[in-house]
Motif scaffolding. Structure first.
Motif, PDB file in Angstrom:
ATOM      1  N   PHE B  12       0.819  -1.208   0.000  1.00 45.92           N
ATOM      2  CA  PHE B  12       0.000   0.000   0.000  1.00 45.92           C
ATOM      3  C   PHE B  12       0.859   1.267   0.000  1.00 45.92           C
ATOM      4  CE2 PHE B  12      -2.470  -3.441   1.761  1.00 45.92           C
ATOM      5  CZ  PHE B  12      -3.527  -3.424   0.877  1.00 45.92           C
ATOM      6  N   GLY B  78      -6.635   6.967   0.051  1.00 43.76           N
ATOM      7  CA  GLY B  78      -6.443   7.051   1.494  1.00 43.76           C
ATOM      8  C   GLY B  78      -7.163   5.921   2.213  1.00 43.76           C
ATOM      9  N   ALA B  79      -8.397   5.649   1.780  1.00 39.88           N
ATOM     10  CA  ALA B  79      -9.159   4.565   2.393  1.00 39.88           C
ATOM     11  C   ALA B  79      -8.437   3.244   2.185  1.00 39.88           C
ATOM     12  CB  ALA B  79     -10.554   4.505   1.790  1.00 39.88           C
ATOM     13  N   ASN B  80      -7.989   3.039   0.950  1.00 33.83           N
ATOM     14  CA  ASN B  80      -7.319   1.790   0.629  1.00 33.83           C
ATOM     15  C   ASN B  80      -6.026   1.650   1.424  1.00 33.83           C
ATOM     16  OD1 ASN B  80      -7.086  -0.622  -0.774  1.00 33.83           O
ATOM     17  ND2 ASN B  80      -5.678   0.307  -2.253  1.00 33.83           N
ATOM     18  N   SER B  82      -5.119   3.056   4.264  1.00 35.43           N
ATOM     19  CA  SER B  82      -5.256   2.872   5.713  1.00 35.43           C
ATOM     20  C   SER B  82      -5.898   1.531   6.035  1.00 35.43           C
ATOM     21  CB  SER B  82      -6.053   4.029   6.313  1.00 35.43           C
ATOM     22  OG  SER B  82      -7.315   4.116   5.717  1.00 35.43           O
ATOM     23  N   ALA B  83      -6.910   1.126   5.252  1.00 43.10           N
ATOM     24  CA  ALA B  83      -7.518  -0.186   5.507  1.00 43.10           C
ATOM     25  C   ALA B  83      -6.494  -1.285   5.272  1.00 43.10           C
ATOM     26  CB  ALA B  83      -8.739  -0.386   4.625  1.00 43.10           C
ATOM     27  N   ARG B  87      -4.884  -3.965   7.830  1.00 37.64           N
ATOM     28  CA  ARG B  87      -4.908  -5.402   7.567  1.00 37.64           C
ATOM     29  C   ARG B  87      -3.522  -5.997   7.766  1.00 37.64           C
ATOM     30  NH1 ARG B  87      -5.298  -8.092   1.675  1.00 37.64           N
ATOM     31  NH2 ARG B  87      -3.189  -7.268   1.630  1.00 37.64           N
ATOM     32  N   ASN B  88      -2.514  -5.327   7.204  1.00 38.09           N
ATOM     33  CA  ASN B  88      -1.151  -5.844   7.324  1.00 38.09           C
ATOM     34  C   ASN B  88      -0.681  -5.870   8.773  1.00 38.09           C
ATOM     35  OD1 ASN B  88      -1.113  -6.203   4.634  1.00 38.09           O
ATOM     36  ND2 ASN B  88       0.224  -4.458   4.170  1.00 38.09           N
TER      37      ASN B  88
END
Lengths: 635, 582
Positions: B12, B78-80, B82-83, B87-88
């Motif tokens: 990311f 940004g959403a991707n 941070s989500a 997750r990581n």
């Protein structure tokens, strides 16, 4: 560790039955203590908004009245301008002061209300019957204290003032816009409608994904909880990879839904902002045309002001739609808070009280100080007399039926007689109803049929607090509080001296291990005594009962985790303490019940055998089977 | 800390870089627009040039569209980012926890690990998103607006500079004072909630001792303290809004006064004045935003630190370089074993243990609470490492085995055992993934679990709730034994695993063991004499030392502790908790 509570936020899209009524109740609750405050806050917000709006109105005059006329003059007179600016400055100053005032007052209103709510909730919770705690998950009750109170804080401190100021702003700006130019206001309205429509669409999408996110977050958190609890078992079975595999799957799902939910949440802002800009352009073009052709008497200055207004109305409109969302969320929380406050507390219609007593020549009299003797003070309404009945510990069950819910009885026709000084034991398989019987004596639950008498008095007539004070209970699950070992034992008798506490610990054979703790009796226990073994916690719990020195003692598997050698020592101590008093014992260990005066064998909620150890062995019934480990056929 | 956490951004990274870039593009458009607005007023409206208004308006719409695109993309990336980062983080922690040894788990505690994996990650996720979207955007917005203002009119713009410095200093002062208070207040608040939790869990104790009023008073007092601290902290915060307002108003008035004079003397146009006023809001709001981001990020620092702790924790036990993957037999040798849970200092829990257990023997272990029985057996499957001395299983030091091999061959039924949500069969197959249903039934028969499973409506497909809450204690213990048996281990350790099983069933389980798995070394920890007296030999533990090791008869004759325990449970000590077959 921070407060346990549930992990992750609660489900979204709350549904509230009657939001208006709920809001009214909430306002009434806030207003009860902070009514005047609320009125002042409302006035302050109003003044503050008006001050702001008049400032924007000034822009129109600034250009039209104070700047335009001066252009081209050789010696312009700035006097009127200075005067106008000073006037505005005064209004602005009032605005700043009122803003400060209501912000300041709201701190007290918000925190004070939350404090009162927490107090009321806790106070009320303590008065609820045990049944409430049986039927409500502890995590759910906790989340009322944590999540629901938190959302309510946001609502009271932010959403409510903001909503009020947004609405006032919208109304006053709107009025100003109409004054400036009606045709342009119509143009602006069309743009606002488009904006609201888009907001609704995007917010709807975001809401749907938000729901999905909550669901997968719940799944991930649930899985984490379960696997962390069992992590040692995972290690022992080398199950790491499988555990990881399922986790990755759930984690990826959460990532997907969180990504989507945030995505739509994030784009709402820019979409609205840019639509606002488009609205500006449209109004500018339309206004330019109007001004050029003099439609509706629009002046250049008026157009400039209008454009500023048009910009400043967008923000509050967005805010209202956002705040309404959080108000609905908070109301759902308020609903849960009020629901716990509306729960019916434990009923206590008892009037017989427990008093200190002096006994002289067989006559019982009430004493003012602690005498070591107790009596039931029994007021008879019929003949307006008060009698005193010495507390002895005589317990009689007569034909008692009981079920946790009306449809399913768990105890049937229980009869039992415990004479003062006797030790009564209950044995039987899990779920036979042993613990339930003891829970009836102290009225954790009320019986459906039959009678329980305590020293000849129907226990329904005894005040619950006094009834419970006369009974010492050591429960199956030991519960220790965050405090020192000393204070945990003292819980049994709040005014016990340190010496009494230590004596009780010695009696419970807990003194030895307590002294070996890092700070001895002053060692602080946390997390329900997490660093003690189950056996040590049981010893503390016994010491707590011992310091209370009750006339009747109920031991519910109180020594199940203590090794038999230590148990013997504890038992000797307890026997000494309970000499001449009644004891009820529940145990699955033979050595614990052997020397009882009467052993009741329970099965499926009925007493199927009763008698002393020797009698029951003689009978060769159920007790004999359990005891010898032989089944009937083999015997 | 930053390095450890940053390493988890991984795939990311691209989105993490793109987000602030898009945000900058959005800011640039946002800056351009007031500029265009000024042009609309000055060259369009004032001169009555509709064409100009339309052209510039068109440009403004283009700018708005670009801004829209940048804003949306920034939001999406940004959403991707941070989500994905969250997750990581969860994944990396979970993976590392799987490598943890028992002592690692003990150090963090179960509740600690759960908080780190859930609440802490969410905090960091939110802060990260804020950081990506706002932390670059706000200062850039401020700087751009400032540059634009200076470009329009340096003299007037310097008013903003003064305002920014003063407001910035005030905000900094407020935040630095308030963040300390809030940390304190949240800790107290957590404590308060913890005490509510205790009261809910212990409501029976509270009511049994009639301590409702006592608890109520205690709570009120703590609650009042929390209230006082909250008020103190929020009172400082309540300066924020009026201060901001004051700054904005001052700027507006200052600019209006000076600006009006300049317009009259032809140094400034009305349009430029309007633009300047727009930038005023941009500059001061951005400053506010920066301070907010600062607060949020600093609040998540504690969470980030806790996550880093898990990520940086090194598993205490590791496989040897060339691990042995076969356990020869079930013999166990303890050679001068000392053991302490704490490294370095700390008293030994086990002191100088020497034992020699032959393959296939049944060994009973008995001893008082805290005599270190569990510690003794936990060393055999290398759940902990000895402090000094050595333990050999099958003639090899346990530290030379592949850990998975060792743990599959030395099966432990833990004292605090857990079943997982899933069917009975699924739970049993933890012992052996490939086990057929027949094998599972066989194991359950040995553990005397078959009899109650059969009676359940759905038999082996019965769903076990989380933590096994829908089976009784005795049933749970028998299922756990069956699960361990499916490993077909060379050594089987039962750590007080039949305490909730009645005497008769207990005896039958032991009988089945003797008959069906004679080659397996069996270690049985028990409180009940009857559970161990039939063993080949019995170890009597006392205070971390072996007090006696011999047959029932020998110990009865020579060992005082054993004799006392025996006498306290004369006649075998039946248990009543559960009758067989239920």
């Amino acid at each position: 560790m921070p407060g346990p509570g549930p992990r992750g936020p609660r489900g979204p899209k709350p549904r509230v039955e009657n939001p208006g009524k709920l809001m009214g109740r909430l306002l009434k609750y806030v207003g009860k203590n902070y009514g005047i405050h609320l009125v002042i806050v409302a006035v302050c917000i109003f003044v503050s908004v008006i001050a702001n709006v008049q400032g924007t109105m000034f822009m129109k005059n600034l250009i039209d009245l104070y700047i335009m006329p001066l252009i081209g003059q050789s010696s312009p007179d700035f006097g009127p301008l200075l005067g106008a600016i000073l006037k505005v400055a005064v209004f602005y100053l009032i605005g700043v002061l009122t803003t400060f005032s209501y912000n300041r007052i709201m701190v007290y209103v918000t925190q004070g209300t939350l404090k009162n709510l927490r107090n009321d909730m806790f106070h009320h919770m303590e008065s609820l019957p045990i049944k409430y705690f049986d039927t409500h998950a502890h995590g759910d009750i906790m989340s009322i204290y944590t999540n629901d109170i938190d959302t309510l804080r946001q609502m009271i401190s932010q959403s409510m003032p903001q909503l009020l100021s947004s609405v006032i702003t919208i109304v006053s700006v709107f009025v100003s816009m109409i004054i400036l130019s009606i045709p342009l206001t119509l143009v602006s309205l069309v743009m606002i409608a488009i904006m609201l429509f888009t907001t609704k669409k995007v917010a709807g999408l975001s809401g749907r994904y938000f729901l999905a996110q909550q669901k997968s977050l719940g799944a991930v958190n649930g899985y984490i909880e379960e696997m962390m609890e069992g992590q040692k078992v995972v290690k022992v079975f080398c199950h790491e990879e499988e555990s990881l595999e399922r986790f990755n799957q759930l984690n990826d799902e959460l990532y997907d839904s969180a990504n989507n939910a945030n995505k739509y949440g994030n784009i709402l802002g820019p979409v609205n902002a840019q639509l606002g800009n488009v609205s500006y352009v449209v109004c500018a073009i339309a206004g330019g045309i109007f001004a050029t052709y003099g439609v509706g008497g629009l002046t250049l200055g008026a157009l400039a002001s209008f454009l500023t207004f048009n910009k400043s109305i967008n923000m509050p409109i967005n805010q209202v739609s956002q705040q309404l969302n959080s108000v609905v969320m908070a109301l759902a929380g308020a609903d849960r808070i009020f629901r716990i406050l509306d729960e019916k507390p434990e009923l206590d219609e008892g009037y017989v009280t427990l008093v200190n007593a002096e006994i002289e020549n067989g006559e019982v009299r009430e004493a003012q100080k602690h005498t070591g003797h107790w009596a039931w003070k029994h007021y008879h309404k019929a003949d307006n007399t008060t009698t005193y009945q010495p507390l002895e510990g005589d317990v009689v069950f007569n034909g008692v039926d009981f079920g946790y819910d009306e449809k399913k009885m768990v105890l049937h026709d229980i009869k039992l007689f415990a004479k003062p000084g006797q030790k009564i034991a209950f044995v039987g398989s899990t779920g036979a109803g042993k613990t339930t019987i003891t829970n009836l004596i102290n009225r954790f639950y009320d019986i459906q049929d039959g009678k329980i008498r305590y020293d000849g008095i129907n226990i329904n007539k005894i005040k619950k607090a006094d009834l419970r004070r006369s009974l010492g209970i050591v429960l199956q699950d030991t519960q220790l509080f965050t405090n020192t070992v000393m204070e945990n034992i003292r819980y049994g008798k709040l005014d016990a001296t340190d010496e009494e506490v230590i004596a009780a610990a010695k009696l419970a054979n807990a003194d030895g291990f307590i002294r070996r703790l890092p700070d001895g009796y002053q060692t602080k226990l946390t997390n329900n005594g997490a660093n003690l073994s189950q056996g040590q916690r049981q010893l503390l719990s016994i010491a707590r009962a011992a310091v209370a020195d009750p006339p009747v003692l109920i031991l519910d598997e109180a020594t199940s985790s203590i090794d038999t050698r230590t148990e013997k020592l504890v038992q000797d101590g307890m026997d000494k303490l309970m000499h001449g008093r009644t004891t009820f014992v529940i145990a699955h260990r033979l050595s614990t019940v052997r020397n009882s005066d009467c052993i009741m064998v329970l099965e499926n909620g009925r007493i199927i055998e009763r008698g002393t150890h020797d009698q029951l062995i003689e009978e060769k019934g159920k007790y004999y089977q359990l005891y010898t480990g032989n089944t009937g056929e083999l015997a | 800390m930053l390095k450890t956490l940053g390493a988890q951004i991984k795939e990311f990274k691209k989105d993490s870089i793109k987000t602030p870039l898009f945000m900058i593009l959005e800011v640039l458009m946002e800056m351009l627009i007031p500029f265009l607005m000024a042009s609309i007023i000055d060259d369009g409206v004032e001169k009555g040039d509709i064409r100009h208004i339309c052209i510039i308006g068109g440009w403004m719409i283009v700018a708005a569209l670009i801004g829209l695109y940048a804003g949306i993309m920034g939001g999406v990336c940004g959403a991707n980012a941070s989500a994905g980062f969250a997750r990581n983080l969860r994944k990396a922690m979970y993976e590392n926890i799987q490598q943890f040894s028992f002592s690692n788990i003990d150090r963090f505690s179960t509740a600690g690990l759960i908080t780190r994996l859930t609440t802490d990650v969410t905090n960091v996720q939110n802060a990260y998103q804020m950081l990506l979207r706002m932390f670059v955007r706000a200062p850039i917005s401020m700087v751009c607006a400032m540059i634009m203002s200076f470009y329009i009119n340096a003299k007037l713009a310097s008013i903003y500079l003064v305002a920014v410095i003063i407001l910035g200093a005030c905000l900094f002062f407020i935040i630095s004072r308030v963040s300390g208070y809030f940390q304190e207040v949240f800790k107290k608040y957590d404590d308060l909630n913890a005490s509510v939790q205790e009261n809910i869990a212990g409501i029976r104790v509270v009511k049994a001792y009639v301590r409702e009023d006592y608890e109520d008073k205690k709570f009120s007092k703590a609650n009042y303290n929390v209230y006082k601290m909250f008020v103190k902290a929020e009172k400082i915060l309540s300066y924020n809004a009026p201060l901001m307002q004051f700054a904005v108003y001052s700027c507006i008035l200052g600019i209006s006064w000076l600006g009006a004079k300049m317009i009259v003397t032809d140094q400034l146009t009305t349009g430029e004045l309007m633009s300047l006023l727009t930038y005023c809001m941009n500059i001061l709001m951005s400053l506010m935003m920066v301070s907010m981001v600062f607060v949020m990020v600093s609040m998540s620092v504690a969470s980030a630190e806790r996550i880093t702790e898990v990520l940086e924790e090194k598993p205490e036990l590791t496989n040897p370089e060339r691990p042995v993957t076969e356990v020869k037999d079930g013999s166990i040798v303890f050679d001068h074993v000392n053991f302490s849970y704490k490294k370095g200092n700390g008293e030994y829990v086990l002191k100088d243990i020497n034992l020699n257990i032959h393959a296939g023997e049944t060994i009973g272990i008995i001893g008082g609470t805290g005599s270190a029985k569990s510690s003794l057996v936990n060393l055999i499957s290398r759940l902990y490492d000895v402090t000094t001395g050595s333990i050999k299983v099958g003639g090899m030091d346990v530290r030379s085995y592949d850990m998975e091999t060792l743990r599959n061959q030395v099966a432990v039924v833990l004292q605090k055992n857990v079943l997982f949500s899933g069917t009975i069969l699924e739970n049993l197959r933890w012992g052996n993934k490939e086990a057929s249903k027949e094998e599972c039934i066989r194991a359950c028969q040995l553990a005397c679990a078959d009899e109650f499973i059969e009676k359940m409506p759905e038999g082996y497909e019965t769903y076990i709730e989380q933590g096994g809450s829908n089976v009784s204690g005795g049933q749970k213990q028998r299922l756990c034994i069956a699960r361990a048996l499916l490993k077909k281990p060379k050594v089987l350790i039962l750590d007080d695993s039949t305490s909730a099983v009645d005497t008769a069933t207990d005896a039958r389980i032991r009988e089945a063991f003797a008959k069906e798995i004679p080659g397996t070394t069996k270690l049985i920890i028990a409180q009940r004499i009857s559970s161990v007296q039939g063993a080949d030999r019995i170890i009597v533990m006392n205070d971390g030392q072996v007090d006696g090791f011999g047959t029932h008869g020998e110990l009865l004759a020579n060992n005082q502790i054993y004799r006392e325990v025996y006498e306290s449970q004369t006649q075998g000590g039946g248990d009543f908790d559960e009758k067989g077959g239920v």
